[in-house]
Design a protein around this motif. Structure first.
Motif, short mmCIF file in Angstrom:
data_model
loop_
_atom_site.label_atom_id
_atom_site.label_comp_id
_atom_site.label_asym_id
_atom_site.label_seq_id
_atom_site.Cartn_x
_atom_site.Cartn_y
_atom_site.Cartn_z
N TRP A 1 -57.71 -41.77 13.72
CA TRP A 1 -58.25 -42.20 12.47
C TRP A 1 -59.60 -42.35 12.22
N HIS A 2 -60.04 -42.00 11.17
CA HIS A 2 -61.31 -42.18 10.87
C HIS A 2 -61.92 -42.04 9.29
N CYS A 3 -63.08 -42.30 9.00
CA CYS A 3 -63.43 -42.04 7.53
C CYS A 3 -63.93 -40.62 7.19
N ASP A 4 -63.99 -40.32 5.88
CA ASP A 4 -64.13 -39.05 5.43
C ASP A 4 -65.80 -38.92 5.53
N GLU A 5 -66.22 -37.95 4.94
CA GLU A 5 -67.78 -37.70 4.68
C GLU A 5 -68.52 -38.44 3.84
N ASN A 6 -67.54 -39.23 3.02
CA ASN A 6 -68.05 -39.99 1.93
C ASN A 6 -68.02 -41.70 2.22
N GLU A 7 -67.84 -41.88 3.60
CA GLU A 7 -67.63 -43.12 4.11
C GLU A 7 -66.40 -43.90 3.81
N VAL A 8 -65.35 -43.07 3.55
CA VAL A 8 -64.27 -43.75 2.84
C VAL A 8 -62.96 -43.63 3.92
N TYR A 9 -62.16 -44.39 4.23
CA TYR A 9 -60.80 -44.26 4.76
C TYR A 9 -59.86 -44.35 3.71
N ASP A 10 -58.90 -43.64 4.13
CA ASP A 10 -57.58 -43.35 3.27
C ASP A 10 -56.86 -44.43 3.84
N ASN A 11 -56.74 -45.70 2.87
CA ASN A 11 -55.85 -46.73 3.28
C ASN A 11 -54.66 -46.82 2.38
N ALA A 12 -54.35 -45.94 1.58
CA ALA A 12 -53.12 -46.32 0.48
C ALA A 12 -52.49 -44.96 0.39
N SER A 13 -52.93 -43.85 0.53
CA SER A 13 -52.35 -42.58 -0.21
C SER A 13 -51.22 -42.03 0.57
N ASP A 14 -50.28 -41.23 0.16
CA ASP A 14 -49.22 -40.76 1.03
C ASP A 14 -49.79 -39.55 1.76
N GLU A 15 -50.87 -39.11 1.45
CA GLU A 15 -51.61 -38.06 2.42
C GLU A 15 -52.04 -38.39 3.60
N TYR A 16 -52.18 -39.79 3.99
CA TYR A 16 -52.81 -39.96 5.24
C TYR A 16 -54.10 -39.56 5.59
N LYS A 17 -55.09 -39.13 4.77
CA LYS A 17 -56.08 -38.06 5.25
C LYS A 17 -56.78 -38.79 6.18
N TYR A 18 -57.09 -37.83 7.19
CA TYR A 18 -58.03 -37.95 8.32
C TYR A 18 -57.26 -39.15 9.40
N ARG A 19 -55.86 -38.74 9.29
CA ARG A 19 -55.21 -39.63 10.28
C ARG A 19 -53.93 -38.72 10.53
N GLY A 20 -53.70 -39.01 11.93
CA GLY A 20 -52.61 -37.96 12.52
C GLY A 20 -52.58 -38.38 13.98
N GLY A 21 -51.31 -37.70 14.37
CA GLY A 21 -50.91 -38.02 15.88
C GLY A 21 -49.99 -36.89 16.31
N HIS A 22 -50.22 -36.82 17.73
CA HIS A 22 -49.20 -35.67 18.65
C HIS A 22 -49.21 -35.92 19.76
N LYS A 23 -48.34 -35.46 20.60
CA LYS A 23 -47.93 -35.77 22.09
C LYS A 23 -48.46 -34.73 22.86
N GLY B 1 -51.08 -33.07 30.07
CA GLY B 1 -51.72 -34.11 29.63
C GLY B 1 -52.74 -33.91 28.36
N LYS B 2 -52.77 -32.70 28.17
CA LYS B 2 -53.76 -32.44 27.07
C LYS B 2 -53.34 -32.70 25.31
N TYR B 3 -54.65 -33.07 24.75
CA TYR B 3 -54.29 -32.95 23.47
C TYR B 3 -55.55 -32.56 22.53
N ALA B 4 -55.26 -31.93 21.51
CA ALA B 4 -56.64 -31.59 20.35
C ALA B 4 -56.41 -31.79 19.06
N PHE B 5 -57.08 -32.08 18.29
CA PHE B 5 -57.28 -32.40 16.96
C PHE B 5 -58.52 -31.41 16.44
#
Length: 295
Positions: free
Chosen positions: A88-110, A115-119
């Motif tokens: 997770w990280h902030c966007d290009e405007n210095e903002v974290y998405d802390n509330a929306s259902d979109e979970y902007k710039y947040r995600g995960g995978h296995k 053992g490789k991952y990529a985003f």
């Protein structure tokens, strides 16, 4: 593996540990037994982020990046399949998405069998943690959590070489962060690449009775309430309702957060109550007792 129980004769049983290790380059990759260092969780972690590898938004003007790497066991060379990697990280405007259902710039995978991952995402930017404090600028960074059964969960951050505020930020400038300040590499046109390989730490298993003892709500005075919640093999620490830190067990009845963040030490009282001492800084402590337990 036998689980450690630090309750003995109505007192907490101290389990002391120490660690040392090495890391080397074998001509193809780094290997060793030195775990990737932890960093602070920060106040913006949101559980339940979507399972996805593409975090880019079609409306974004941020610089496209690919963050990729491999997750290894504590030997530094055995890949871990099915490790959950969250970022997770902030966007290009210095903002974290802390509330929306979109979970902007947040995600995960296995991870896969190698053992490789990529985003796919964008490059975050520096931001001011306190709008009224010029000294609170944080360098651009990406948060990461890696969760693996039978390995200590990792909470960490990556920074970028040459990044503004890296040298003045107390977390990025810590010696513990030196191997997490990464190059931004040229990839294909219009896209950069960042490679971050992770070595997981060895877990100290704890009996569920330990978590029963330390989880709950503690009154630490001055209208401050601290709540400790078990999350996999970590303790999440909430202060007045907000997640403030993730803590891992380090022995001696204590759980530790990331760089510069608290150590919470627990003590079972003669009357059956539980006392906690949260060491925030060298000269700042929060001390209190449990007022609510969950079972």
């Amino acid at each position: 593996m036998q689980r450690r129980n630090f309750i003995r004769n109505t007192a907490l049983f101290a389990v002391a540990i120490s660690s040392s290790g090495f890391i080397r380059f074998n001509g193809k990759n780094f290997e060793g037994d030195t775990p990737t260092t932890t960093d602070i969780l920060g106040p913006f972690y949101r559980p339940g982020a979507p399972v996805r590898t593409n975090l880019r938004l079609p409306t974004s003007h941020g610089a496209p990046i690919v963050l990729k790497g491999s997750i290894f066991k504590e030997d530094g060379k055995t890949p871990i399949n099915n490790a959950l990697v969250e970022i997770w990280h902030c966007d290009e405007n210095e903002v974290y998405d802390n509330a929306s259902d979109e979970y902007k710039y947040r995600g995960g995978h296995k991870t896969n069998a190698d053992g490789k991952y990529a985003f796919k995402s964008i490059l975050p930017v520096p931001y001011k943690a306190n709008p009224t404090d010029e000294s609170s600028w944080r360098p651009a960074h990406i948060h990461m959590r890696v969760s693996v059964p039978n390995q200590q969960d990792l909470i960490t951050q990556i920074y970028f070489k040459g990044g503004k505020y890296v040298e003045t930020d107390k977390w990025a400038s810590s010696p513990k962060a030196v191997n997490r300040i990464l190059n931004i590499l040229e990839s294909k046109p219009g896209e950069k690449e960042i490679v971050f390989n992770v070595i997981m730490g060895k877990e100290i298993p704890l009996d569920e009775k330990v978590y029963d003892t330390v989880t709950g709500l503690f009154d630490v005075g001055d209208n401050n309430l601290i709540e400790f919640i078990k999350n996999d093999d970590l303790l999440f620490m909430k202060q007045n309702g907000q997640i403030r830190a993730s803590l891992k067990y380090i022995g001696n009845n204590s759980f530790e957060g990331g760089i510069g963040y608290p150590i919470a030490s627990f003590e079972l009282q003669k009357d059956g109550g539980v006392k906690v001492v949260v060491q925030r800084t060298v000269d700042k402590k929060l001390i209190g007792t449990k007022i609510l337990k969950y079972n």
